[in-house]
Design a protein around this motif. Structure first.
Motif, PDB file in Angstrom:
ATOM      1  N   ARG A 167       0.680  -2.597   9.707  1.00 26.77           N
ATOM      2  CA  ARG A 167      -0.041  -2.620   8.443  1.00 26.77           C
ATOM      3  C   ARG A 167       0.698  -3.573   7.502  1.00 26.77           C
ATOM      4  N   ASN A 197       0.837  -1.219   0.000  1.00 29.45           N
ATOM      5  CA  ASN A 197       0.000   0.000   0.000  1.00 29.45           C
ATOM      6  C   ASN A 197       0.858   1.249   0.000  1.00 29.45           C
ATOM      7  N   HIS A 249      -5.933  10.901   2.795  1.00 30.26           N
ATOM      8  CA  HIS A 249      -4.480  11.005   2.623  1.00 30.26           C
ATOM      9  C   HIS A 249      -4.064  12.463   2.787  1.00 30.26           C
ATOM     10  N   GLN A 272      -5.717   3.724  -3.640  1.00 26.84           N
ATOM     11  CA  GLN A 272      -5.522   2.411  -3.024  1.00 26.84           C
ATOM     12  C   GLN A 272      -6.451   1.333  -3.583  1.00 26.84           C
ATOM     13  N   CYS A 311       4.035   8.286   4.597  1.00 22.75           N
ATOM     14  CA  CYS A 311       4.299   9.716   4.784  1.00 22.75           C
ATOM     15  C   CYS A 311       4.099  10.129   6.236  1.00 22.75           C
ATOM     16  N   GLY A 357       1.680   2.274   9.395  1.00 25.82           N
ATOM     17  CA  GLY A 357       0.636   3.137   8.823  1.00 25.82           C
ATOM     18  C   GLY A 357       1.173   3.797   7.570  1.00 25.82           C
ATOM     19  N   LYS A 380       0.888   2.651  -7.148  1.00 29.20           N
ATOM     20  CA  LYS A 380       0.095   1.756  -6.301  1.00 29.20           C
ATOM     21  C   LYS A 380      -0.377   0.517  -7.056  1.00 29.20           C
TER      22      LYS A 380
HETATM   23  O1  LIG Z   1       1.945   4.377   2.774  1.00 28.27           O
HETATM   24  C1  LIG Z   1       0.858   4.827   2.353  1.00 28.27           C
HETATM   25  O2  LIG Z   1      -0.213   4.595   2.889  1.00 28.27           O
HETATM   26  C2  LIG Z   1       0.826   5.709   1.143  1.00 28.27           C
HETATM   27  C3  LIG Z   1       1.907   6.692   1.080  1.00 28.27           C
HETATM   28 SE1  LIG Z   1       1.764   8.098   2.354  1.00 28.27          SE
END
Ligand SMILES: O=C(O)CC[SeH]
Ligand SMILES: Cc1ncc(COP(=O)(O)O)c(C=O)c1O
Length: 432
Positions: A402, A25, A135, A223, A375, A372, A246
């Protein structure tokens, strides 16, 4: 497995290519066919797509073919696809469009002169509705607009019972000055899939009952694409964000717009040489677009195969975690009764003091995963806000891992990951 070998990196942490990547992810490796498409485009289609000679024609053909593949992947038409540098740009372009759309609607309604100066009249500010689990490329620009006094923002809380944003809560947040609803299609930490189609249906019904501004509808599908079916028209969104890295594509992106500049407004953030019909000018990144198109082609051809593999592997992962740790020792944070979730995401907490997720992963010998969003990886001292917003108890959220599987993840990988986690937990608990 080509997809998750880090043997080529010199760092001793990666020298042993027995490391097992379980963070799909965060990002995915480019599929070998994508690498090939990028390479060929770099080598043979280097011409400026706006020029008239052969290398340019080849570049234009590649771009048009990619546009067609991407439109098919998201259920739109080729003219609905605007190439961007990635998901962050696409998301910011939607927010910029919505604010501009708001002011143009007011002028059109005759309620404001074009050069109006009382833009700081809070009753007249554009109102944006997002979720509280978006996000950062949605959360932070909206926060910035609010702090600058250029918009009002409502962050609709996900239900702690379902882990989803519920349509009635979105509708309840609508104000006369609402001009955008932006809800991600699936959350990057929990994998919970949001009821986008229902939200769009309810908001479109509100649009029919009220004067301007039309409430625009956006979903960040970063995602979801490549994991589940994504059909922008069926969902009823005006905008949909596509993020190449992704779904085994390059670090490039696109924005789906239902009829850009016709059925749906689209206001450029950049001005320049006219590319992308002036919606997103700048000489096209032909090689990255070629890769994005190939990645989309692979999704168009293999999505059902990908999806069923991900379901199988994630199901095996959760089965093995339960068998090895026992029901009292773990908590599956992605499971909300009645809510759909992505087939590849397993957010799980191994319960017990001294088993903070970051510490467990730092101690693991083979697993490469995250607690998680990548970022947020710098936030070492607190549990994920997303998990807390979903009602995950703080002690469980603090211990969350995760684990997100990919197309090349095997049952052998899962066995090795679960063994590594078990060994790690035993070591850490002996230390306590
Ligand atoms: O790692 C993730 O969930 C996406 C990049 Se912030
Ligand atoms: C849900 C979501 N939206 C947007 C983005 C941003 O995309 P990009 O990294 O291409 O800017 C990401 C990942 O990075 C993401 O996971």
């Amino acid at each position: 497995h080509w997809g998750h070998s880090f043997g080529h990196l010199s760092d001793e942490n990666y020298a042993n290519d027995a490391r097992i990547y379980m963070d799909y992810n965060a990002t995915t490796p480019m599929d070998p066919e994508v690498v090939e498409a990028v390479t060929v485009a770099m080598r043979e289609a280097w011409g400026n797509p706006s020029s008239s000679y052969l290398p340019a024609v080849k570049a234009r053909d590649i771009i048009n073919q990619a546009r067609e593949s991407i439109s098919r992947m998201v259920g739109g038409k080729p003219e609905d696809i605007i190439f961007t540098s990635g998901g962050t740009e696409a998301n910011n372009l939607v927010l910029h469009t919505a604010v501009t759309h708001f002011w143009q609607s007011r002028v059109a309604a005759g309620r404001e002169e074009l050069n109006s100066t009382h833009h700081n009249d809070t009753a007249a500010l554009p109102h944006l509705i997002i979720s509280n689990v978006e996000h950062d490329s949605i959360r932070l620009p909206t926060q910035h607009l609010q702090q600058e006094g250029r918009a009002e923002v409502t962050c609709v809380a996900v239900s702690k019972a379902t882990g989803r944003v519920e349509a009635e809560d979105v509708v309840a947040a609508i104000r006369p000055n609402t001009c955008l609803v932006s809800i991600m299609m699936a959350n990057n930490e929990t994998g919970v899939v949001m009821p986008i189609k229902e939200i769009c249906q309810r908001v479109r019904a509100v649009n029919k009952q009220r004067p301007q501004p039309r409430i625009l509808l956006h979903s960040d599908a970063a995602q979801a694409i490549g994991k589940i079916r994504v059909d922008a028209r069926d969902m009823g969104v005006d905008y949909l964000t596509v993020v190449g890295h992704k779904f085994y594509g390059p670090r490039a992106g696109a924005l789906y717009v239902n009829g850009p500049g016709v059925a749906s407004p689209l206001h450029p953030m950049l001005f320049g040489g006219g590319q992308e019909r002036n919606f997103r000018p700048g000489t096209e990144n032909t090689a990255m677009i070629a890769g994005l198109g190939k990645a989309a082609e692979l999704v168009n051809t293999h999505l059902s195969e990908y999806e069923s593999h991900l379901w199988d592997i994630r199901g095996y992962l959760e089965e093995r975690l339960l068998a090895v740790f026992g029901a009292d020792k773990i908590r599956f944070n992605s499971r909300f009764p009645g809510s759909d979730r992505l087939p590849n995401t397993c957010n799980v907490s191994i319960l017990g003091s001294g088993l903070v997720g970051r510490r467990v992963l730092a101690t693991c010998r083979r697993v490469l995963a995250s607690v998680g969003a990548a970022c947020h990886s710098g936030q070492v001292d607190r549990p994920s806000c997303v998990l807390l917003s979903c009602g995950i108890p703080e002690d469980a959220a603090r211990n969350a891992l995760r684990l997100s599987v990919g197309r090349s993840t095997s049952r052998q990988d899962v066995d090795a990951v679960v063994e590594d986690l078990k060994e790690t937990v035993d070591v850490l608990e002996r230390m306590n």
